[in-house]
Enzyme design. Structure first.
Site, mmCIF file in Angstrom:
data_model
loop_
_atom_site.group_PDB
_atom_site.id
_atom_site.type_symbol
_atom_site.label_atom_id
_atom_site.label_comp_id
_atom_site.label_asym_id
_atom_site.label_seq_id
_atom_site.Cartn_x
_atom_site.Cartn_y
_atom_site.Cartn_z
ATOM 1 N N GLY A 129 27.359 23.315 26.445
ATOM 2 C CA GLY A 129 28.302 24.315 25.957
ATOM 3 C C GLY A 129 29.758 23.924 26.063
ATOM 4 O O GLY A 129 30.628 24.767 26.281
ATOM 5 N N LEU A 130 30.012 22.612 25.935
ATOM 6 C CA LEU A 130 31.393 22.112 25.896
ATOM 7 C C LEU A 130 32.201 22.492 27.140
ATOM 8 O O LEU A 130 33.363 22.880 27.061
ATOM 9 C CB LEU A 130 32.123 22.599 24.638
ATOM 10 N N CYS B 240 30.460 22.887 16.093
ATOM 11 C CA CYS B 240 30.740 24.102 16.862
ATOM 12 C C CYS B 240 30.563 25.355 16.005
ATOM 13 O O CYS B 240 30.818 25.330 14.799
ATOM 14 C CB CYS B 240 32.175 24.070 17.385
#
Length: 304
Positions: A73-74, A130
């Site tokens: 999730g970055l 994204c």
């Protein structure tokens, strides 16, 4: 005499074509315990957003046959931290630094890119996998319209060479590649992870808390080769290939399919010396084949 290993992407020089893939190498500090970072052609940094992100809930990593799933999730400390603390250290390491950026809106992408414009980073890699929060959560990179929209905005906000990282979770990778080229991409990198899922049969729940995640590793390699090959025949700009590369033979195959350089990621988790072994393996193979310049093998596959 050893063969020439340097390659050039959009005017940016790399001492060899091996780049560590974003999200798998952090900022390289831990790996410096294994080998000098100057050994690498380049480093694509951890994906960076405008504000710090904690990432997704755990568990967010799962092993799979011939690979792994992740839904990290970055997680990252944000662009301001990156510019102030991580980038200055990286720029001392005698390798080409690429800043991978991400965002939830077009404006966020553009703002992050704009902040990097006044730094000495060599290139920006745009992660368009994204979710676009203003358009229902679909990834920017799954349609030509949204891909062009975000690439065009970033292109206007920075003078840095721009690499666009493509998602394989699309109906036509060639259409997306041509769209981002038209929007101002200088380089294309592919493939990002494929969407996958695992289930724990004992508790009947997905192994990942996010239910699904990105599949990487050797299992995706043939798909990556196919997509790089297709895109190479359709665009005029350089390609950086990735997806399951674990050996020097894989890397050579990727370049023969059309990649001017390549990224290595998941394989490093298995063996942190993988980048060094791949670079050495390529040098020896080129020498044995009497090939003086690695650029000679780019797109050299012979069709039946």
């Amino acid at each position: 005499m050893m063969p020439k290993m340097s390659v050039n992407l959009a005017g940016v020089s790399f001492k060899n074509p091996l780049i560590t893939a974003s999200g798998t190498f952090g900022y390289g500090r831990e790996y410096e315990n294994f080998f000098p970072l100057s050994t690498l052609g380049g480093i694509s940094t951890k994906g960076t957003t405008n504000e710090p992100r904690l990432g997704n809930a755990v568990p967010r990593i799962a092993e799979t046959p011939m690979g792994m799933l992740n839904s990290v999730g970055l997680e990252n400390p944000g662009i301001d931290f990156f510019i102030k603390h991580a980038l200055p250290w990286l720029l001392q390491k005698d390798t080409t630094i690429i800043a991978n950026i991400a965002g939830s809106t077009v404006d966020e992408y553009a703002e992050v890119a704009s902040k990097l414009d006044d730094t000495d980073v060599y290139m920006i890699e745009l992660n368009i996998s994204c979710p676009n929060v203003k358009q229902g959560g679909a990834a920017f990179g799954i349609s030509t319209k949204s891909a062009q929209m975000v690439v065009s905005a970033v292109r206007k906000s920075t003078k840095k060479p721009l690499m666009v990282k493509l998602s394989p979770n699309v109906t036509s990778i060639v259409e997306i590649a041509k769209a981002v080229e038209d929007a101002g991409a200088d380089v294309i990198s592919l493939i990002n992870t494929l969407l996958g899922m695992r289930i724990d049969i004992n508790n009947k729940r997905p192994i990942l808390k996010n239910n699904v995640g990105g599949l990487s590793g050797p299992a995706v390699f043939p798909i990556a080769i196919r997509m790089v090959y297709q895109v190479y025949k359709a665009v005029r700009i350089p390609i950086v290939g990735m997806g399951g590369i674990a050996s020097f033979e894989d890397a050579i195959e990727m370049m023969m399919a059309g990649a001017s350089a390549f990224q290595v990621g998941t394989a490093i988790f298995t063996d942190p010396y993988t980048p060094v072994n791949i670079i050495d393996g390529i040098k020896n193979w080129l020498f044995e084949k009497n090939i003086d310049d690695i650029n000679e093998i780019i797109g050299s596959v012979n069709e039946w």
